[in-house]
Design a protein around this motif. Structure first.
Motif, PDB file in Angstrom:
ATOM      1  N   LEU A 185       0.846  -1.205   0.000  1.00  0.00           N
ATOM      2  CA  LEU A 185       0.000   0.000   0.000  1.00  0.00           C
ATOM      3  C   LEU A 185       0.877   1.249   0.000  1.00  0.00           C
ATOM      4  CD1 LEU A 185      -2.817  -1.009   2.507  1.00  0.00           C
ATOM      5  CD2 LEU A 185      -2.776  -1.249   0.010  1.00  0.00           C
ATOM      6  N   ASP A 186       1.860   1.262  -0.885  1.00  0.00           N
ATOM      7  CA  ASP A 186       2.768   2.397  -0.999  1.00  0.00           C
ATOM      8  C   ASP A 186       2.685   2.944  -2.418  1.00  0.00           C
ATOM      9  OD1 ASP A 186       4.754   4.171  -0.040  1.00  0.00           O
ATOM     10  OD2 ASP A 186       6.281   3.020  -1.100  1.00  0.00           O
ATOM     11  N   GLY A 187       2.521   4.261  -2.539  1.00  0.00           N
ATOM     12  CA  GLY A 187       2.418   4.881  -3.862  1.00  0.00           C
ATOM     13  C   GLY A 187       0.978   4.880  -4.361  1.00  0.00           C
ATOM     14  N   PRO A 188       0.785   5.200  -5.646  1.00  0.00           N
ATOM     15  CA  PRO A 188      -0.567   5.287  -6.196  1.00  0.00           C
ATOM     16  C   PRO A 188      -1.147   3.895  -6.475  1.00  0.00           C
ATOM     17  CG  PRO A 188       1.054   5.820  -7.879  1.00  0.00           C
ATOM     18  CD  PRO A 188       1.807   5.617  -6.599  1.00  0.00           C
ATOM     19  N   ILE A 189      -2.444   3.757  -6.204  1.00  0.00           N
ATOM     20  CA  ILE A 189      -3.174   2.512  -6.442  1.00  0.00           C
ATOM     21  C   ILE A 189      -4.535   2.878  -7.021  1.00  0.00           C
ATOM     22  CG2 ILE A 189      -4.181   0.453  -5.372  1.00  0.00           C
ATOM     23  CD1 ILE A 189      -2.186   0.939  -3.037  1.00  0.00           C
ATOM     24  N   ARG A 190      -4.980   2.142  -8.023  1.00  0.00           N
ATOM     25  CA  ARG A 190      -6.327   2.332  -8.585  1.00  0.00           C
ATOM     26  C   ARG A 190      -7.057   1.002  -8.490  1.00  0.00           C
ATOM     27  NH1 ARG A 190      -9.410   5.961 -11.130  1.00  0.00           N
ATOM     28  NH2 ARG A 190     -10.862   5.229 -12.684  1.00  0.00           N
ATOM     29  N   PHE A 195     -17.949   0.999  -8.063  1.00  0.00           N
ATOM     30  CA  PHE A 195     -17.121   2.167  -7.779  1.00  0.00           C
ATOM     31  C   PHE A 195     -15.727   1.984  -8.349  1.00  0.00           C
ATOM     32  CE2 PHE A 195     -16.417  -0.710  -4.244  1.00  0.00           C
ATOM     33  CZ  PHE A 195     -15.043  -0.690  -4.101  1.00  0.00           C
ATOM     34  N   THR A 196     -15.042   3.117  -8.469  1.00  0.00           N
ATOM     35  CA  THR A 196     -13.601   3.116  -8.700  1.00  0.00           C
ATOM     36  C   THR A 196     -12.977   3.880  -7.540  1.00  0.00           C
ATOM     37  OG1 THR A 196     -13.664   5.137 -10.029  1.00  0.00           O
ATOM     38  CG2 THR A 196     -13.789   3.043 -11.221  1.00  0.00           C
ATOM     39  N   GLY A 197     -11.752   3.523  -7.218  1.00  0.00           N
ATOM     40  CA  GLY A 197     -11.064   4.184  -6.120  1.00  0.00           C
ATOM     41  C   GLY A 197      -9.635   4.519  -6.500  1.00  0.00           C
ATOM     42  N   ASP A 198      -9.221   5.704  -6.144  1.00  0.00           N
ATOM     43  CA  ASP A 198      -7.831   6.128  -6.320  1.00  0.00           C
ATOM     44  C   ASP A 198      -7.240   6.327  -4.934  1.00  0.00           C
ATOM     45  OD1 ASP A 198      -7.484   6.412  -9.231  1.00  0.00           O
ATOM     46  OD2 ASP A 198      -9.146   7.840  -9.011  1.00  0.00           O
ATOM     47  N   PHE A 199      -6.119   5.646  -4.671  1.00  0.00           N
ATOM     48  CA  PHE A 199      -5.466   5.669  -3.371  1.00  0.00           C
ATOM     49  C   PHE A 199      -4.039   6.172  -3.543  1.00  0.00           C
ATOM     50  CE2 PHE A 199      -8.548   2.309  -3.526  1.00  0.00           C
ATOM     51  CZ  PHE A 199      -9.185   2.335  -2.310  1.00  0.00           C
ATOM     52  N   THR A 251      -4.542   8.070   1.492  1.00  0.00           N
ATOM     53  CA  THR A 251      -5.669   8.898   1.062  1.00  0.00           C
ATOM     54  C   THR A 251      -6.485   8.092   0.058  1.00  0.00           C
ATOM     55  OG1 THR A 251      -4.341   9.940  -0.659  1.00  0.00           O
ATOM     56  CG2 THR A 251      -4.486  11.083   1.453  1.00  0.00           C
ATOM     57  N   GLU A 252      -7.797   8.251   0.143  1.00  0.00           N
ATOM     58  CA  GLU A 252      -8.728   7.530  -0.731  1.00  0.00           C
ATOM     59  C   GLU A 252      -9.683   8.520  -1.397  1.00  0.00           C
ATOM     60  OE1 GLU A 252      -9.442   3.570   2.024  1.00  0.00           O
ATOM     61  OE2 GLU A 252     -10.899   5.191   2.108  1.00  0.00           O
ATOM     62  N   HIS A 253      -9.980   8.257  -2.647  1.00  0.00           N
ATOM     63  CA  HIS A 253     -11.032   8.994  -3.353  1.00  0.00           C
ATOM     64  C   HIS A 253     -11.862   7.967  -4.118  1.00  0.00           C
ATOM     65  CE1 HIS A 253     -13.215  12.017  -5.575  1.00  0.00           C
ATOM     66  NE2 HIS A 253     -12.933  11.345  -6.683  1.00  0.00           N
ATOM     67  N   PHE A 254     -13.134   7.836  -3.749  1.00  0.00           N
ATOM     68  CA  PHE A 254     -14.042   6.893  -4.402  1.00  0.00           C
ATOM     69  C   PHE A 254     -15.011   7.645  -5.300  1.00  0.00           C
ATOM     70  CE2 PHE A 254     -12.830   4.523  -0.602  1.00  0.00           C
ATOM     71  CZ  PHE A 254     -12.544   3.288  -1.151  1.00  0.00           C
ATOM     72  N   GLN A 255     -15.268   7.086  -6.462  1.00  0.00           N
ATOM     73  CA  GLN A 255     -16.276   7.602  -7.401  1.00  0.00           C
ATOM     74  C   GLN A 255     -17.272   6.461  -7.624  1.00  0.00           C
ATOM     75  OE1 GLN A 255     -16.289  10.755  -9.171  1.00  0.00           O
ATOM     76  NE2 GLN A 255     -18.345  10.126  -9.764  1.00  0.00           N
ATOM     77  N   TYR A 256     -18.533   6.667  -7.220  1.00  0.00           N
ATOM     78  CA  TYR A 256     -19.562   5.640  -7.332  1.00  0.00           C
ATOM     79  C   TYR A 256     -20.338   5.814  -8.637  1.00  0.00           C
ATOM     80  CZ  TYR A 256     -18.441   4.776  -2.479  1.00  0.00           C
ATOM     81  OH  TYR A 256     -17.769   4.487  -1.323  1.00  0.00           O
ATOM     82  N   ASP A 257     -20.958   4.723  -9.095  1.00  0.00           N
ATOM     83  CA  ASP A 257     -21.715   4.786 -10.343  1.00  0.00           C
ATOM     84  C   ASP A 257     -22.915   5.730 -10.260  1.00  0.00           C
ATOM     85  OD1 ASP A 257     -23.267   3.158  -8.710  1.00  0.00           O
ATOM     86  OD2 ASP A 257     -23.427   1.517 -10.151  1.00  0.00           O
TER      87      ASP A 257
END
Length: 135
Positions: A48-53, A69-73, A85-91
């Motif tokens: 869980l280091d760096g960017p994750i999608r 959903f999609t999530g950018d971490f 940090t998390e950002h979720f975008q739901y349908d």
């Protein structure tokens, strides 16, 4: 037996089946210890280091898809302390943001805090598994 007794007996049996299923056959029945020694060993600081999608699905109580959903971490670590940090975008178009503050213990225990939690989250990593419980 009266009709009321049959209804009460049926309700008690149904409740018993639901409780046994939840305790023995659901996500909550799984424990990190069940995966001790499995590979690849999971290490928060590495995985869980760096960017994750990610992309995911949320299932409703009857097992049907309720949402996607999609999530950018973004994970950053300094020794055994990390921020995710998390950002979720739901349908549905809704979004959700959260910042986790994580503390990893030497024994695999995890303490997690975020502004929208009730108290702290606690968890454990063991083998190829990680479990985090929070309200």
């Amino acid at each position: 037996m009266t009709a009321l007794a049959y209804v009460l007996l049926g309700a008690a049996l149904t409740l018993g089946v639901v409780l046994v299923r939840a305790r023995m056959a659901s996500f909550s029945a799984q424990r990190p210890e069940d995966y001790a020694g499995t590979e690849p060993a999971f290490d928060l600081r590495t995985h869980l280091d760096g960017p994750i999608r990610c992309e995911g699905v949320i299932y409703g109580p009857l097992g049907r898809v309720a949402s996607r959903f999609t999530g950018d971490f973004e994970g950053r670590w300094d020794g055994d302390r990390g921020v995710m940090t998390e950002h979720f975008q739901y349908d549905s178009g809704n979004t959700q943001d959260r910042e986790w503050r994580l503390q990893l213990g030497n024994d695999g225990h995890i303490r997690a805090e975020a502004d929208d939690l009730v108290g702290s989250g606690t968890g454990r990593q063991n083998g190829a598994s990680l479990r985090l419980a929070y309200n």
